[in-house]
Design an enzyme around this catalytic site. Structure first.
Site, PDB file in Angstrom:
ATOM      1  CD  GLU A  94     -27.630   3.875  -6.908  1.00 19.39           C
ATOM      2  OE1 GLU A  94     -28.241   4.239  -7.932  1.00 19.39           O
ATOM      3  OE2 GLU A  94     -27.464   2.693  -6.603  1.00 19.39           O
ATOM      4  CB  THR A  95     -27.179   8.504  -1.226  1.00 16.17           C
ATOM      5  OG1 THR A  95     -28.249   7.557  -1.103  1.00 16.17           O
ATOM      6  CG2 THR A  95     -27.687   9.890  -0.866  1.00 16.17           C
TER       7      THR A  95
END
Length: 162
Positions: free
Chosen positions: A75-76
């Site tokens: 997600e980062t």
């Protein structure tokens, strides 16, 4: 851990954010969670984001890499790509994350590489491939972010250069 000073950005991105007085490495980082987990972003551009995460300290009770750690890395990286695609006037907000875990890892460093699947005006989707130190695929993830206009409240929370 999580130090972002070595992140490589395209020069035009550095120039755009410097003109706004924004601390680019702090803005495009993993934040407090990523820092605690040891996540590092090595290179960041709208067409490719690469980062690493140590397995040690990010395991589940059986001693394997926690699936949630892979999700944080995915997600980062996908979010950073979406933010760079959207530019300084947009905010990327994750709306869908899917992770398929292929194999367990007990030690070492995992590397994630996010590449765009779709880059539109209102959404951006990235595929994130996470591999171990032997370049074996550990996880395949897909992240879709909504791109919305930045507001004054958002601007107040952007890290400024010191």
């Amino acid at each position: 851990m999580g130090e972002q000073t070595a992140t490589k950005f395209p020069q035009e991105v550095i120039d755009e954010y410097a003109a706004l007085g924004v601390d680019l490495p702090a803005l495009f980082s993993a934040g407090h969670l990523g820092n605690r987990m040891g996540l590092q972003i090595l290179e960041a551009a709208a067409d490719r984001v690469v980062g690493t995460l140590p397995v040690e300290g990010n395991t589940q009770p059986y001693g394997l890499l926690h699936g949630g750690a892979s999700a944080v890395l995915a997600e980062t990286l996908g979010s950073v790509g979406a933010m760079l695609h959207g530019g300084s006037k947009k905010i990327a907000v994750g709306v869908d994350l899917n992770c398929t875990h292929h194999r367990g890892v007990r030690s070492g460093l995992i590397t994630g590489t996010a590449t765009p699947v779709h880059r539109g005006r209102s959404t951006a989707t990235y595929e994130i491939v996470i591999t171990d130190e032997q370049d074996k695929r550990v996880c395949t993830a897909r992240l879709t972010c909504m791109l919305r206009d930045a507001t004054p409240t958002d601007a107040a929370n952007i890290p400024a250069t010191s």
